[in-house]
Design an enzyme around this catalytic site. Structure first.
Site, mmCIF file in Angstrom:
data_model
loop_
_atom_site.group_PDB
_atom_site.id
_atom_site.type_symbol
_atom_site.label_atom_id
_atom_site.label_comp_id
_atom_site.label_asym_id
_atom_site.label_seq_id
_atom_site.Cartn_x
_atom_site.Cartn_y
_atom_site.Cartn_z
ATOM 1 N N ASP A 1 15.025 -19.929 -20.957
ATOM 2 C CA ASP A 1 16.408 -19.532 -20.655
ATOM 3 C C ASP A 1 16.378 -18.624 -19.422
ATOM 4 O O ASP A 1 15.425 -18.686 -18.651
ATOM 5 C CB ASP A 1 17.036 -18.854 -21.893
ATOM 6 C CG ASP A 1 18.548 -19.034 -21.938
ATOM 7 O OD1 ASP A 1 19.204 -18.695 -20.934
ATOM 8 O OD2 ASP A 1 19.083 -19.501 -22.965
ATOM 9 N N HIS B 1 16.085 -20.461 -16.504
ATOM 10 C CA HIS B 1 17.458 -20.692 -16.048
ATOM 11 C C HIS B 1 17.857 -19.755 -14.908
ATOM 12 O O HIS B 1 19.030 -19.582 -14.623
ATOM 13 C CB HIS B 1 18.448 -20.575 -17.221
ATOM 14 C CG HIS B 1 18.270 -21.648 -18.255
ATOM 15 N ND1 HIS B 1 19.080 -21.780 -19.345
ATOM 16 C CD2 HIS B 1 17.340 -22.638 -18.364
ATOM 17 C CE1 HIS B 1 18.671 -22.818 -20.088
ATOM 18 N NE2 HIS B 1 17.618 -23.343 -19.510
#
Ligand SMILES: *[C@@H]1O[C@H](CO)[C@@H](O)[C@H](O)[C@H]1NC(C)=O
Ligand SMILES: *[C@@H]1O[C@H](CO)[C@@H](O)[C@H](O)[C@H]1NC(C)=O
Ligand SMILES: *[C@@H]1O[C@H](CO)[C@@H](O)[C@H](O)[C@H]1NC(C)=O
Ligand SMILES: *[C@@H]1O[C@H](CO)[C@@H](O)[C@H](O)[C@H]1NC(C)=O
Ligand SMILES: *[C@@H]1O[C@H](CO)[C@@H](O)[C@H](O)[C@H]1NC(C)=O
Ligand SMILES: *[C@@H]1O[C@H](CO)[C@@H](O)[C@H](O)[C@H]1NC(C)=O
Ligand SMILES: *[C@@H]1O[C@H](CO)[C@@H](O)[C@H](O)[C@H]1NC(C)=O
Length: 398
Positions: free
Chosen positions: A218, A241
Site C-alpha cells: 500500500d 502505492h
C-alpha cells in the site's frame, strides 16, 4: 583541613570520578533476563525495559542475534534518562492475529524522550496468514489487524537500520510525536499484501525519513491530518502505492497539514508517485499547504503526479458536494521518468475551493515513448521549464 577529612573528600572525589566513568551506558541484555533463542522473550524484554527505563543514566536494552518470538509489548515511558533498544536478532510476531488481542499494534513505544531504536535486526509481523482475513476493501467497518509498530507521543527519537517485515496491517504508525527520524530503515512486504502501508504519520511535527527502502502493498509513506514539517529524503518506494498526503477530510476535527518536503526519491513500479487525496462531500474544512516534491525519478508509475480531491474508493461516499479542503502552495520540480498511463499529471482540485499557487517545473515524463499528458481541473498551475509540452497535451475532463 585535618587528615581524616581530607581522606574522606579524596575518597568521595574518586567515587564520583569512577561512577561517572562507568555511567556511560548501562547495558540490559535480555539474555540476562532469561531470554533464549527460539523462545518467547515477552517477559524478559518487559523486565529488561523496566530496569533500563528506571536507570538514571543512559541505558541500552540489547537483543543479540538469534530468532525470538514476542507477543504484544508496550515500551512505555517516561524514562529517567535517554534510552536505546538495540536489536540484532529477528523477532517474530504470533502468526494468528487473534493472539494479539485486538491490539492496534504489535510493538508500541510511547511517552519517551530521547529514544533510539537501532540494530541490524528484523521485526517480522508474519502477516501472510492475517492478510487472507483482511476484508477491509469490501467491509467499511472491518476488524483492523495489528500494525507492526506504534510510535506514540515520543520526542527526540531515532529509528535506524532495523527492518520491518510482513506486517499484518500498516508497518509503522507515528502519532503525536515531536522530532522523530527514520534513517536507513527498511520495510519489506509483498506487493499483494493488503493495507500494509509503510510509514503513516499523523498529529506529529518534525518527522524525517531518509535513506530508506520501502517495498510494500500500500502507500509507502502517508501523511494524515496534523502532520507538520515532514521531510522525506532519498527514499526508494516500490512496489507500493507511492507517497501520499491523505486521505484527508473523512473525519471531523481534522488538523491542517503543513510543510512537506520530498526530494531525491525513486518510485519504482508503484501505483502512484506523489499524491494528495481528499474525500468529497465531507464536513472537514482544513488547509493543506507547503507541499513540495523535487528531484524524483519515476519508473513505470501509473499516476506519477496526482492531486485527487474526489478520492472515494469502493464508492464509500457520494460526490454530490465538492471537498472543502483547501490545497495551496504546492510545487513539483524536476520529476522525470516513465508513466504507466497516458495521464502523467492529474490535478483534480475542488470546485468549491480550487487549488492555489501550484507550480510544475521541469516535469519530464514519458508514456510508451511519447510525452505524457496532463489533466487539470479547478487549478491554474504555473507551468515552466521542461514541463511546457504538458500545455499542448491537456486532456479533457469527463
Ligand atoms: C514531549 O514534548 C512535549 C512538548 O514539549 C511535552 O509536553 C511532553 O511532555 C514531552 N514528552 C516526553 C515523554 O518527554
Ligand atoms: C464487517 O466486519 C465486522 C467486524 O469484523 C463484522 O462484525 C461485520 O459482520 C462485517 N460485515 C459484513 C457485511 O461482512
Ligand atoms: C531531534 O532529536 C535528535 C535525537 O535525539 C537530537 O539530536 C536533535 O537535536 C533534535 N532536534 C531538535 C530540533 O530538537
Ligand atoms: C540513499 O539511501 C541508500 C539506502 O537506502 C544508501 O545506500 C545511499 O547511500 C543513500 N544515498 C545518499 C546519496 O545518501
Ligand atoms: C526497480 O524494481 C525492479 C524490480 O521490480 C528492480 O529490478 C530494479 O532494480 C529497480 N530499479 C531501481 C532503480 O531501483
Ligand atoms: C510555501 O511553502 C514554503 C515551505 O513550505 C514556505 O517557505 C513559503 O513561505 C510558502 N509560500 C507561501 C506563499 O505561503
Ligand atoms: C505503444 O507504442 C507502440 C508504437 O508506437 C504502439 O504500437 C502501441 O499501441 C502503444 N501502446 C499503448 C498501450 O499505447
Amino acid at each position: 583541613m585535618d587528615l581524616q577529612l581530607k581522606m574522606i573528600t579524596n575518597a568521595l572525589f574518586l567515587l564520583l570520578v569512577s561512577s561517572s566513568a562507568t555511567a556511560q551506558f548501562g547495558v540490559f541484555d535480555i539474555s540476562k533476563y532469561g531470554a533464549v533463542p527460539n523462545g518467547d522473550i515477552t517477559e524478559a524484554l518487559t523486565n529488561a525495559w523496566s530496569d533500563a527505563c528506571a536507570s538514571t543514566t543512559p541505558s541500552k536494552v540489547v537483543i543479540a542475534r538469534g530468532i525470538y518470538n514476542l507477543k504484544q509489548i508496550e515500551f512505555k515511558g517516561p524514562c529517567m534518562a535517554p534510552i536505546e533498544v538495540q536489536v540484532d536478532g529477528t523477532i517474530k510476531a504470533p502468526q494468528d492475529p487473534n493472539q494479539l488481542n485486538g491490539d492496534a499494534q504489535w510493538i508500541k513505544f510511547t511517552y519517551i524522550n530521547f529514544l533510539t531504536l537501532s540494530g541490524a535486526g528484523t521485526f517480522d509481523g508474519q502477516g501472510a496468514n492475517a492478510w487472507t482475513q483482511n476484508n477491509c476493501a469490501k467491509n467499511k467497518s472491518c476488524k483492523k489487524l495489528s500494525m507492526n509498530f506504534g510510535f506514540g507521543f515520543l520526542n527526540n527519537t531515532i529509528v535506524r537500520d532495523i527492518t520491518s517485515k510482513d506486517s499484518k496491517y500498516f508497518h509503522v504508525n507515528v502519532l503525536g510525536c515531536n522530532n522523530i527520524t527514520f534513517t536507513n530503515f527498511n520495510i519489506v512486504a509483498p506487493a499483494t499484501s493488503p493495507n500494509t502501508d509503510g510509514i503513516h504519520i499523523g498529529r506529529s511535527t518534525l518527522v524525517n525519513i531518509d535513506n530508506t527502502n520501502i517495498a510494500t502493498g500500500d502507500d509507502c509513506i502517508s501523511l494524515g491530518d496534523g502532520s507538520k514539517q515532514i521531510t522525506v529524503l532519498n527514499v526508494t518506494c516500490g512496489p507500493g502505492h507511492g507517497i501520499s498526503v491523505g486521505s484527508l477530510g473523512k473525519y471531523p476535527n481534522e488538523k491542517p497539514v503543513e510543510d512537506f518536503f520530498v526530494s531525491n526519491c525513486i518510485l519504482n513500479n508503484t501505483d502512484n508517485g506523489v499524491r494528495i487525496k481528499t474525500w468529497p462531500d465531507t464536513p472537514a474544512t482544513i488547509t493543506v499547504t507547503g507541499m513540495h516534491f523535487e528531484d524524483i525519478k519515476m519508473i513505470n508509475v501509473k499516476n506519477p503526479i496526482i492531486i485527487d480531491q474526489e478520492y472515494c474508493p469502493w464508492n464509500q461516499c457520494t460526490k454530490q458536494n465538492p471537498s472543502k479542503i483547501k490545497i495551496s502552495n504546492v510545487s513539483f520540480k524536476n520529476i522525470i521518468g516513465t508513466s504507466g498511463t497516458k495521464e502523467g499529471v492529474v490535478l483534480i482540485c475542488s470546485s468549491g475551493v480550487p487549488c492555489e499557487d501550484v507550480m510544475l517545473t521541469d516535469i519530464d515524463l514519458t508514456f510508451n515513448g511519447t510525452s505524457a499528458a496532463a489533466k487539470l481541473s479547478n487549478v491554474k498551475p504555473i507551468i515552466q521549464g521542461k514541463s511546457l509540452p504538458l500545455l499542448n497535451s491537456l486532456l479533457p475532463i469527463p
